[in-house]
Design an enzyme around this catalytic site. Sequence first.
Site, short mmCIF file in Angstrom:
data_model
loop_
_atom_site.label_atom_id
_atom_site.label_comp_id
_atom_site.label_asym_id
_atom_site.label_seq_id
_atom_site.Cartn_x
_atom_site.Cartn_y
_atom_site.Cartn_z
N ALA A 14 15.85 17.11 -42.80
CA ALA A 14 15.27 17.61 -43.17
C ALA A 14 14.46 16.03 -44.89
CB ALA A 14 15.04 18.60 -44.89
N THR A 15 15.00 15.33 -44.58
CA THR A 15 14.83 14.22 -45.18
C THR A 15 13.41 13.71 -44.83
OG1 THR A 15 15.94 12.62 -43.84
CG2 THR A 15 17.05 13.76 -46.13
N ARG A 38 21.26 13.45 -44.10
CA ARG A 38 22.55 12.23 -44.53
C ARG A 38 21.79 11.53 -46.03
NH1 ARG A 38 23.24 9.10 -39.64
NH2 ARG A 38 20.47 9.46 -39.59
N TYR A 157 17.25 8.82 -23.79
CA TYR A 157 17.36 9.48 -24.98
C TYR A 157 16.52 10.65 -24.32
CZ TYR A 157 13.92 11.50 -28.29
OH TYR A 157 13.17 12.60 -29.35
N GLU A 193 8.87 8.91 -38.88
CA GLU A 193 9.50 7.50 -38.84
C GLU A 193 10.22 7.13 -37.41
OE1 GLU A 193 12.53 7.52 -42.86
OE2 GLU A 193 10.47 8.22 -43.59
P1 NDP Z 1 12.08 11.11 -38.26
O1 NDP Z 1 12.87 9.71 -38.22
O2 NDP Z 1 11.63 11.37 -38.83
O3 NDP Z 1 13.60 12.08 -39.20
C1 NDP Z 1 14.95 12.52 -38.41
C2 NDP Z 1 15.36 13.12 -39.42
O4 NDP Z 1 17.28 13.68 -38.81
C3 NDP Z 1 15.93 12.25 -40.18
O5 NDP Z 1 15.25 13.74 -41.53
C4 NDP Z 1 17.56 11.98 -40.13
O6 NDP Z 1 17.81 11.95 -41.31
C5 NDP Z 1 17.78 12.90 -39.67
N1 NDP Z 1 19.34 12.69 -38.50
C6 NDP Z 1 19.16 11.90 -37.91
N2 NDP Z 1 20.47 11.68 -37.52
C7 NDP Z 1 21.13 12.01 -38.01
C8 NDP Z 1 22.69 12.41 -38.57
N3 NDP Z 1 23.37 11.80 -37.53
N4 NDP Z 1 23.06 13.95 -38.98
C9 NDP Z 1 22.15 14.57 -39.90
N5 NDP Z 1 20.56 14.06 -39.62
C10 NDP Z 1 20.50 13.23 -38.99
O7 NDP Z 1 12.21 12.15 -36.88
P2 NDP Z 1 11.37 13.10 -36.54
O8 NDP Z 1 10.91 14.00 -37.21
O9 NDP Z 1 10.42 12.19 -35.63
O10 NDP Z 1 12.67 13.46 -35.30
C11 NDP Z 1 13.08 15.08 -35.60
C12 NDP Z 1 13.10 15.76 -33.97
O11 NDP Z 1 11.98 15.53 -33.82
C13 NDP Z 1 14.44 14.81 -33.67
O12 NDP Z 1 15.11 15.43 -32.98
C14 NDP Z 1 13.25 14.91 -32.75
O13 NDP Z 1 14.40 14.24 -31.12
C15 NDP Z 1 11.95 15.12 -31.90
N6 NDP Z 1 11.29 14.26 -31.73
C16 NDP Z 1 10.71 13.67 -32.25
C17 NDP Z 1 8.67 13.46 -31.59
C18 NDP Z 1 8.14 12.43 -32.03
O14 NDP Z 1 7.01 11.71 -31.55
N7 NDP Z 1 8.35 12.06 -33.40
C19 NDP Z 1 8.35 13.80 -30.36
C20 NDP Z 1 9.50 14.56 -29.41
C21 NDP Z 1 10.82 15.22 -30.70
P3 NDP Z 1 18.96 11.16 -42.64
O15 NDP Z 1 18.63 10.22 -41.57
O16 NDP Z 1 18.89 11.46 -43.75
O17 NDP Z 1 19.76 11.92 -41.88
C1 8X3 Z 2 9.83 11.29 -28.45
C2 8X3 Z 2 8.85 11.91 -27.92
O1 8X3 Z 2 7.79 10.27 -26.25
O2 8X3 Z 2 9.03 8.79 -27.74
O3 8X3 Z 2 10.05 12.46 -27.95
O4 8X3 Z 2 10.33 10.53 -26.35
S1 8X3 Z 2 8.76 10.59 -26.70
#
Ligand code: NDP
Ligand code: 8X3
Length: 263
Positions: A14-15, A38, A157, A193
């Site tokens: 949620a960060t 975290r 990934y 991010e």
């Molecule tokens: P961000 O990097 O913006 O956010 C990722 C979040 O995951 C942060 O809040 C981070 O919090 C948390 N996180 C990462 N590792 C850990 C850990 N070990 N323990 C607890 N929290 C963790 O990325 P997105 O919001 O884009 O990603 C969210 C999800 O969506 C992911 O599963 C990603 O694979 C998926 N996704 C993203 C896409 C994209 O294009 N952005 C497309 C498809 C899927 P903190 O570092 O504070 O722990």
């Molecule tokens: C994140 C989207 O296309 O970078 O899951 O893999 S992509």
Amino acid sequence: MNRIRGKTAIVTGATAGIGEACARALAGMGVRVVLTGRRSDRLEALAREIAHTSEMEPVTAVFDVRDRSAVRDFVARLEREGVVPDILINNAGLARGLHTVQEGSYEDWDEMIDTNIKGLLNMMRTILPGMIERDSGHVVNLGSIAGYVVYPQGAVYCATKYGVRAINQGANIDLLGTRVRMSSIDPGMVETEFSLVRFRGDEDRARTVYEGVDPLKAGDIADAVCYVLNTPPHVNVQQLLIMPTVQRSPYAMDRRAVGAEKE
Ligand code: NDP
Ligand code: 8X3
């Protein structure tokens, strides 16, 4: 109709990005949110904002989803405090680098597999038994287009997101006979991010990912999450693939300069 008002939702990650947007959207629908991640400073800032805008006091918990004993401690704390999770948004996840398998980094592989697959499972393993006992609950997993199509230098990934899709399908079968629902929301490119994390803080490289395109926004995914959660109890949206209009596949992207027509 708002069917989720008054429920309690745990949001992992949620960060930032999608998790943060989900937390805001859910709080806006009258859901009590449990914010996890975290980075405690970000969790506290979001909790303050939500408390101010929704007059609901979020719970915050700082832990790493890879750390099984921390996950168990978190769930035990919720039990002690009488916080019953109706919803789990299993969102925490990341990509590290773009590399061929023959040149990949063991550390990056471990981090992606441990977070995206095992972290997601750690949350399910501790939260699902209570939901099953109460015969009620909804888990939303964050999958990806990367769980359907593999792209160059993204094997590991993508493997984690194929894994999320398999776990989502398998757990759905395991939940047959209960009223616990499970959904996977599978986005294409979302501007968050994510790329900054993938490229370890290299802002220029991260920016190029979204250059000339109109990607999804975190709020678009939060809208989908709210829709899926708000369906009536007899409806289980098992998976939902959401792409930007300019991206029909990882291999089909319309990169005409966005805004060029306005100049
Ligand atoms: P961000 O990097 O913006 O956010 C990722 C979040 O995951 C942060 O809040 C981070 O919090 C948390 N996180 C990462 N590792 C850990 C850990 N070990 N323990 C607890 N929290 C963790 O990325 P997105 O919001 O884009 O990603 C969210 C999800 O969506 C992911 O599963 C990603 O694979 C998926 N996704 C993203 C896409 C994209 O294009 N952005 C497309 C498809 C899927 P903190 O570092 O504070 O722990
Ligand atoms: C994140 C989207 O296309 O970078 O899951 O893999 S992509």
